[in-house]
Design a protein around this motif. Sequence first.
Motif, PDB file in Angstrom:
ATOM      1  N   ARG A   1      -0.132  21.328  13.178  1.00 19.51           N
ATOM      2  CA  ARG A   1       0.437  22.445  13.945  1.00 19.51           C
ATOM      3  C   ARG A   1       1.959  22.351  13.985  1.00 19.51           C
ATOM      4  O   ARG A   1       2.665  23.339  13.796  1.00 19.51           O
ATOM      5  N   ASP A   2       2.443  21.152  14.239  1.00 15.93           N
ATOM      6  CA  ASP A   2       3.888  20.932  14.293  1.00 15.93           C
ATOM      7  C   ASP A   2       4.529  21.256  12.938  1.00 15.93           C
ATOM      8  O   ASP A   2       5.574  21.909  12.881  1.00 15.93           O
TER       9      ASP A   2
ATOM     10  N   VAL B   1       3.396  23.296  10.612  1.00 13.54           N
ATOM     11  CA  VAL B   1       3.345  24.743  10.390  1.00 13.54           C
ATOM     12  C   VAL B   1       4.423  25.454  11.204  1.00 13.54           C
ATOM     13  O   VAL B   1       5.124  26.328  10.687  1.00 13.54           O
ATOM     14  N   MET B   2       4.568  25.077  12.458  1.00 18.03           N
ATOM     15  CA  MET B   2       5.550  25.753  13.315  1.00 18.03           C
ATOM     16  C   MET B   2       6.979  25.498  12.851  1.00 18.03           C
ATOM     17  O   MET B   2       7.824  26.371  12.952  1.00 18.03           O
TER      18      MET B   2
ATOM     19  N   ALA C   1      -4.548  17.233  13.737  1.00 12.58           N
ATOM     20  CA  ALA C   1      -4.375  18.657  14.008  1.00 12.58           C
ATOM     21  C   ALA C   1      -3.023  18.913  14.674  1.00 12.58           C
ATOM     22  O   ALA C   1      -2.332  19.887  14.364  1.00 12.58           O
ATOM     23  N   LYS C   2      -2.628  18.011  15.553  1.00  7.35           N
ATOM     24  CA  LYS C   2      -1.349  18.157  16.244  1.00  7.35           C
ATOM     25  C   LYS C   2      -0.189  18.088  15.249  1.00  7.35           C
ATOM     26  O   LYS C   2       0.751  18.888  15.312  1.00  7.35           O
TER      27      LYS C   2
ATOM     28  N   ALA D   1      -0.841  29.366  14.713  1.00 10.37           N
ATOM     29  CA  ALA D   1      -1.218  27.984  14.415  1.00 10.37           C
ATOM     30  C   ALA D   1      -1.659  27.224  15.659  1.00 10.37           C
ATOM     31  O   ALA D   1      -2.476  26.318  15.574  1.00 10.37           O
ATOM     32  N   SER D   2      -1.141  27.590  16.801  1.00  8.18           N
ATOM     33  CA  SER D   2      -1.468  26.846  18.016  1.00  8.18           C
ATOM     34  C   SER D   2      -2.932  27.007  18.415  1.00  8.18           C
ATOM     35  O   SER D   2      -3.482  26.164  19.113  1.00  8.18           O
TER      36      SER D   2
ATOM     37  N   LEU E   1      -5.459  27.269  16.130  1.00  8.49           N
ATOM     38  CA  LEU E   1      -6.336  26.903  15.026  1.00  8.49           C
ATOM     39  C   LEU E   1      -6.720  25.432  15.073  1.00  8.49           C
ATOM     40  O   LEU E   1      -5.958  24.601  15.546  1.00  8.49           O
TER      41      LEU E   1
ATOM     42  N   THR F   1       0.805  32.363  11.045  1.00 11.28           N
ATOM     43  CA  THR F   1       0.965  32.701  12.458  1.00 11.28           C
ATOM     44  C   THR F   1      -0.286  32.283  13.218  1.00 11.28           C
ATOM     45  O   THR F   1      -1.371  32.191  12.660  1.00 11.28           O
TER      46      THR F   1
ATOM     47  N   LYS G   1      -8.081  21.853  12.948  1.00 17.23           N
ATOM     48  CA  LYS G   1      -7.573  21.134  11.785  1.00 17.23           C
ATOM     49  C   LYS G   1      -8.073  21.738  10.478  1.00 17.23           C
ATOM     50  O   LYS G   1      -7.286  21.953   9.546  1.00 17.23           O
TER      51      LYS G   1
ATOM     52  N   LEU H   1      -6.357  25.030   9.776  1.00 18.09           N
ATOM     53  CA  LEU H   1      -4.958  24.804   9.422  1.00 18.09           C
ATOM     54  C   LEU H   1      -4.828  24.310   7.981  1.00 18.09           C
ATOM     55  O   LEU H   1      -3.965  24.785   7.228  1.00 18.09           O
TER      56      LEU H   1
END
Length: 115
Positions: A22-23, A25-26, A18-19, A35-36, A38, A33, A40, A43
């Motif tokens: 997120r990275d 996506v960002m 998941a981390k 993403a932080s 959400l 938008t 796994k 996402l």
Amino acid sequence: MSEGLQLDLKKPLDKMTAKELRDLVMRQIPQITGASGLGKDELLVQIKEVLGIGGEEGEKVSPYKTKILSMKTKMRELRAKRAEVSGEGARRQKELLRRQVNKLKKRTRRLAKAS
């Protein structure tokens, strides 16, 4: 949707944490938008939607998911019990608890692999 969007991935989306998602996506997908906040699964759905990947009727859920989660709960309980053990025969009791946790870990891995 975004045919021109190219991502540099080191491993498949489903295998990313998941981390890492997120990275990704960002840094590379500004269309998504929030993403932080959400998880796994959420996402993955949004990334696949933006990239136009999919066609599946939802994510595959392991038939053993509830069993695996209950085993992990049991492992947490056994680890907590092992931390509390002290006194006469503590070493033997800790060893037994450690073995039980080890067996549960092996079972969860086998079930996850089987699904």
